[in-house]
Design a protein around this motif. Structure first.
Motif, mmCIF file in Angstrom:
data_model
loop_
_atom_site.group_PDB
_atom_site.id
_atom_site.type_symbol
_atom_site.label_atom_id
_atom_site.label_comp_id
_atom_site.label_asym_id
_atom_site.label_seq_id
_atom_site.Cartn_x
_atom_site.Cartn_y
_atom_site.Cartn_z
ATOM 1 N N SER A 57 7.122 7.251 2.027
ATOM 2 C CA SER A 57 5.764 6.939 2.487
ATOM 3 C C SER A 57 4.775 7.463 1.454
ATOM 4 O O SER A 57 4.813 7.052 0.308
ATOM 5 C CB SER A 57 5.512 7.490 3.890
ATOM 6 O OG SER A 57 5.782 8.875 3.966
ATOM 7 N N LYS A 114 6.081 -6.673 4.018
ATOM 8 C CA LYS A 114 4.766 -7.108 4.471
ATOM 9 C C LYS A 114 3.728 -6.759 3.398
ATOM 10 O O LYS A 114 3.830 -5.709 2.750
ATOM 11 C CB LYS A 114 4.378 -6.387 5.763
ATOM 12 C CG LYS A 114 5.297 -6.637 6.932
ATOM 13 C CD LYS A 114 4.847 -5.780 8.112
ATOM 14 C CE LYS A 114 5.822 -5.863 9.273
ATOM 15 N NZ LYS A 114 5.412 -4.969 10.391
ATOM 16 N N ASP A 128 8.051 0.586 8.361
ATOM 17 C CA ASP A 128 7.034 -0.258 8.999
ATOM 18 C C ASP A 128 6.681 -1.483 8.160
ATOM 19 O O ASP A 128 6.033 -2.410 8.661
ATOM 20 C CB ASP A 128 5.757 0.553 9.248
ATOM 21 C CG ASP A 128 6.000 1.767 10.124
ATOM 22 O OD1 ASP A 128 6.649 1.604 11.173
ATOM 23 O OD2 ASP A 128 5.561 2.870 9.753
ATOM 24 N N GLN A 129 7.076 -1.492 6.899
ATOM 25 C CA GLN A 129 6.684 -2.562 5.982
ATOM 26 C C GLN A 129 7.804 -3.560 5.700
ATOM 27 O O GLN A 129 7.569 -4.576 5.045
ATOM 28 C CB GLN A 129 6.237 -1.958 4.641
ATOM 29 C CG GLN A 129 5.177 -0.889 4.742
ATOM 30 C CD GLN A 129 3.920 -1.393 5.430
ATOM 31 O OE1 GLN A 129 3.485 -2.512 5.197
ATOM 32 N NE2 GLN A 129 3.339 -0.557 6.275
ATOM 33 N N HIS A 180 -0.667 -6.646 2.468
ATOM 34 C CA HIS A 180 -1.953 -6.408 3.113
ATOM 35 C C HIS A 180 -3.086 -6.803 2.172
ATOM 36 O O HIS A 180 -2.950 -6.715 0.955
ATOM 37 C CB HIS A 180 -2.086 -4.925 3.485
ATOM 38 C CG HIS A 180 -0.987 -4.431 4.382
ATOM 39 N ND1 HIS A 180 -1.116 -4.338 5.740
ATOM 40 C CD2 HIS A 180 0.281 -4.029 4.098
ATOM 41 C CE1 HIS A 180 0.019 -3.888 6.263
ATOM 42 N NE2 HIS A 180 0.880 -3.693 5.280
ATOM 43 N N GLN A 199 -8.101 5.817 5.349
ATOM 44 C CA GLN A 199 -7.004 5.223 4.599
ATOM 45 C C GLN A 199 -6.119 6.299 3.978
ATOM 46 O O GLN A 199 -4.914 6.128 3.834
ATOM 47 C CB GLN A 199 -7.535 4.297 3.507
ATOM 48 C CG GLN A 199 -6.450 3.654 2.658
ATOM 49 C CD GLN A 199 -6.909 2.402 1.957
ATOM 50 O OE1 GLN A 199 -6.900 1.330 2.520
ATOM 51 N NE2 GLN A 199 -7.338 2.549 0.706
ATOM 52 N N PRO A 254 0.769 -1.256 0.000
ATOM 53 C CA PRO A 254 0.000 0.000 0.000
ATOM 54 C C PRO A 254 0.794 1.296 0.000
ATOM 55 O O PRO A 254 0.205 2.365 -0.181
ATOM 56 C CB PRO A 254 -0.818 -0.116 1.290
ATOM 57 C CG PRO A 254 0.083 -0.888 2.210
ATOM 58 C CD PRO A 254 0.821 -1.872 1.332
ATOM 59 N N ILE A 255 2.099 1.267 0.218
ATOM 60 C CA ILE A 255 2.847 2.521 0.325
ATOM 61 C C ILE A 255 2.858 3.220 -1.031
ATOM 62 O O ILE A 255 3.254 2.652 -2.040
ATOM 63 C CB ILE A 255 4.277 2.277 0.816
ATOM 64 C CG1 ILE A 255 4.257 1.486 2.128
ATOM 65 C CG2 ILE A 255 5.009 3.599 1.007
ATOM 66 C CD1 ILE A 255 3.469 2.141 3.240
ATOM 67 N N THR A 276 -0.957 7.002 1.866
ATOM 68 C CA THR A 276 -1.569 5.987 2.728
ATOM 69 C C THR A 276 -0.867 5.835 4.074
ATOM 70 O O THR A 276 -1.191 4.940 4.848
ATOM 71 C CB THR A 276 -1.590 4.619 2.024
ATOM 72 O OG1 THR A 276 -0.241 4.256 1.686
ATOM 73 C CG2 THR A 276 -2.431 4.659 0.752
ATOM 74 N N ARG A 287 -2.605 5.343 7.505
ATOM 75 C CA ARG A 287 -3.136 4.037 7.895
ATOM 76 C C ARG A 287 -2.055 2.958 7.990
ATOM 77 O O ARG A 287 -2.071 2.141 8.914
ATOM 78 C CB ARG A 287 -4.198 3.590 6.891
ATOM 79 C CG ARG A 287 -4.833 2.240 7.229
ATOM 80 C CD ARG A 287 -6.168 2.117 6.550
ATOM 81 N NE ARG A 287 -6.837 0.874 6.821
ATOM 82 C CZ ARG A 287 -8.104 0.637 6.496
ATOM 83 N NH1 ARG A 287 -8.820 1.588 5.902
ATOM 84 N NH2 ARG A 287 -8.675 -0.511 6.762
ATOM 85 N N TYR A 288 -1.144 2.947 7.025
ATOM 86 C CA TYR A 288 -0.194 1.839 6.945
ATOM 87 C C TYR A 288 1.212 2.176 7.431
ATOM 88 O O TYR A 288 2.048 1.293 7.533
ATOM 89 C CB TYR A 288 -0.109 1.339 5.498
ATOM 90 C CG TYR A 288 -1.397 0.732 4.996
ATOM 91 C CD1 TYR A 288 -1.778 -0.544 5.381
ATOM 92 C CD2 TYR A 288 -2.242 1.441 4.137
ATOM 93 C CE1 TYR A 288 -2.956 -1.119 4.923
ATOM 94 C CE2 TYR A 288 -3.418 0.890 3.671
ATOM 95 C CZ TYR A 288 -3.777 -0.388 4.067
ATOM 96 O OH TYR A 288 -4.950 -0.947 3.614
#
Length: 454
Positions: free
Chosen positions: A147, A209, A159-160, A211, A245, A129-130, A150, A153-154
């Motif tokens: 980033s 990661k 973080d991914q 989603h 989102q 989603p980034i 999104t 939210r993500y």
């Protein structure tokens, strides 16, 4: 006369993996920033981690600088090879190494772009989603801790990412993590190399990661009379617990620009754009709740996209804001991307608008208001030194004010060349620790020299 190390590269790699053509040297001399270009002496196109190790070995033996290159969409000059040397373009390392949908993980080479990746994994009901706007390479996004829309939210790239494969300056190949979603084992090297802008090592694989794709997505927009009201409205939405989102702010000046650029017909007022996603009933309820809260705050022109085509058009307009500014003939665009705690956002947006108004230059404020990150886009005539100085002063004053408000000089574009001057103000004694890490991992300063620290 060809230098020995260039001949060695040409003999080690395949014939079409090295280029000294004028067009390739120019392509790798710059990104989308306004920083001055510098051409490398050669461009290499590795096809494997072994190729990268071979390039690194030759560069180390000859004490030649290496600068990684993704797609050149950066905005702070990270890919500009200040010391010439070797530019490594990863466009041929663009494969999925391992796809594990059952684990919600995928391991990719750095040259694959986010749209290429999503084209493959979306068929399995999964998404990465980034979304920084540009179709950036995953390696470049990891290197700058990118980033985008999104992030509210993500989160961000850091973080991914659960694991990175990295080639160090001495040729060591290491993995920074495992395929587990979390770990309490050892130092967090994945976080260290993510955002290091190619100054600590060269990333050759990234494990991300994934989603699930939400069942239903709703896009909406509204307008307010002032940027301050937009910021306060965004703050209210976040405090309400509505899991948006996307939540983006665009000032009236920028809306007018993109209307001219793409004929979108958007209301030319200070605007908020939203996206709500999840199960159909939940997304509809969240949109209705947001409308109620925003109406109480005197919003106008509340509009929900009628279908997926209109929703896509809204976000296309948002992503084209930067290009709408660059479309002005004879003008150069510069900008900041500060980020502050969300409670400080109204104050800082007001300050940004004041700085632009006082400068006499044309410029707008827009960005990812849901996570406290916003951008300025300032147009100036590069042939007029006074205009260039005025534009730079806007960014400088805004960066220092963000730091005073316990924020950062860059939310997502990275440090590169443009944000080096703010590192001491933002990090204090930690800068010395960072420099020591750089010396330990790259003692000869061959990896993207001249970035992050002078």
């Amino acid at each position: 006369m060809t230098k020995d190390w260039i001949t060695q590269l040409q003999n080690t790699l395949k014939a079409d993996q090295c280029s000294t053509s004028a067009s390739e040297l120019y392509r790798h001399s710059h990104d989308e920033s306004d920083h001055a270009p510098v051409e490398p002496e050669i461009v290499c196109f590795p096809e494997s981690t072994e190729d990268v190790k071979a390039i690194m070995h030759i560069a180390r033996e000859a004490s030649v600088a290496i600068t990684p290159f993704g797609v050149g969409s950066g905005l702070e000059g990270q890919v500009i090879p200040l010391n010439a040397g070797i530019s490594i373009n990863f466009e041929r390392m663009n494969r999925i190494v391992k796809f594990s949908p059952e684990d919600l993980l995928v391991t990719v080479q750095p040259g694959i772009t986010r749209l290429q990746l999503n084209h493959i994994i979306n068929r399995h009901g999964l998404q990465f989603p980034i979304d920084p706007g540009a179709d950036a390479s995953i390696g470049g996004m990891a290197a700058t801790n990118a980033s985008g829309t999104t992030a509210v939210r993500y989160g961000v790239m850091r973080d991914q990412i659960v694991d990175l494969e990295v080639v160090l300056a001495d040729g060591t190949l290491l993995h920074t993590g495992t395929k587990a979603k979390k770990s309490s084992s050892g130092y967090h090297l994945t976080g260290l190399f993510t955002g290091s802008e190619g100054t600590l090592g060269v990333i050759t694989e990234i494990t991300l990661k994934l989603h699930g794709i939400p069942e239903h997505t709703i896009a909406a927009s509204c307008t307010f009379e002032t940027p301050h009201q937009c910021a306060e409205a965004a703050h209210t939405i976040l405090l309400s617990g509505i899991p948006v989102q996307r939540m983006e702010f665009v000032d009236a000046y920028s809306i007018a620009k993109v209307n001219v650029y793409g004929n979108y017909g958007l209301p030319e007022k200070h605007s908020l754009f939203f996206e709500f996603a999840g199960m159909k009933g939940a997304a509809e309820e969240e949109a209705a709740m947001a409308k109620e809260l925003l109406t109480d705050l005197d919003c106008e022109n509340w509009r929900v996209a009628a279908d997926s085509e209109e929703r896509a058009l809204i976000w296309k307009a948002r992503h084209e804001m930067a290009y709408a500014y660059r479309h002005q003939a004879g003008m150069t665009i510069t900008g900041g991307d500060v980020c502050v705690p969300i409670s400080k956002l109204p104050e800082l947006i007001d300050y940004a608008r004041e700085l632009i108004a006082e400068s006499g230059l044309e410029g707008g404020v827009l960005g990812h208001i849901g996570d406290g990150n916003f951008h300025t886009s300032i147009a100036y005539d590069a042939k007029d030194p006074s205009q260039q100085l005025a534009a730079e002063e806007i960014n400088e004053q805004l960066a220092y004010r963000a730091i005073e408000l316990e924020g950062t000089c860059t939310g997502e574009h990275g440090v590169g060349l443009g944000k080096m001057k703010y590192q001491n103000a933002e990090h204090g004694a930690a800068v010395a620790v960072m420099k020591n890490m750089k010396r330990m991992l790259d003692p000869n300063n061959l990896l993207n020299p001249g970035k992050i620290f002078p």
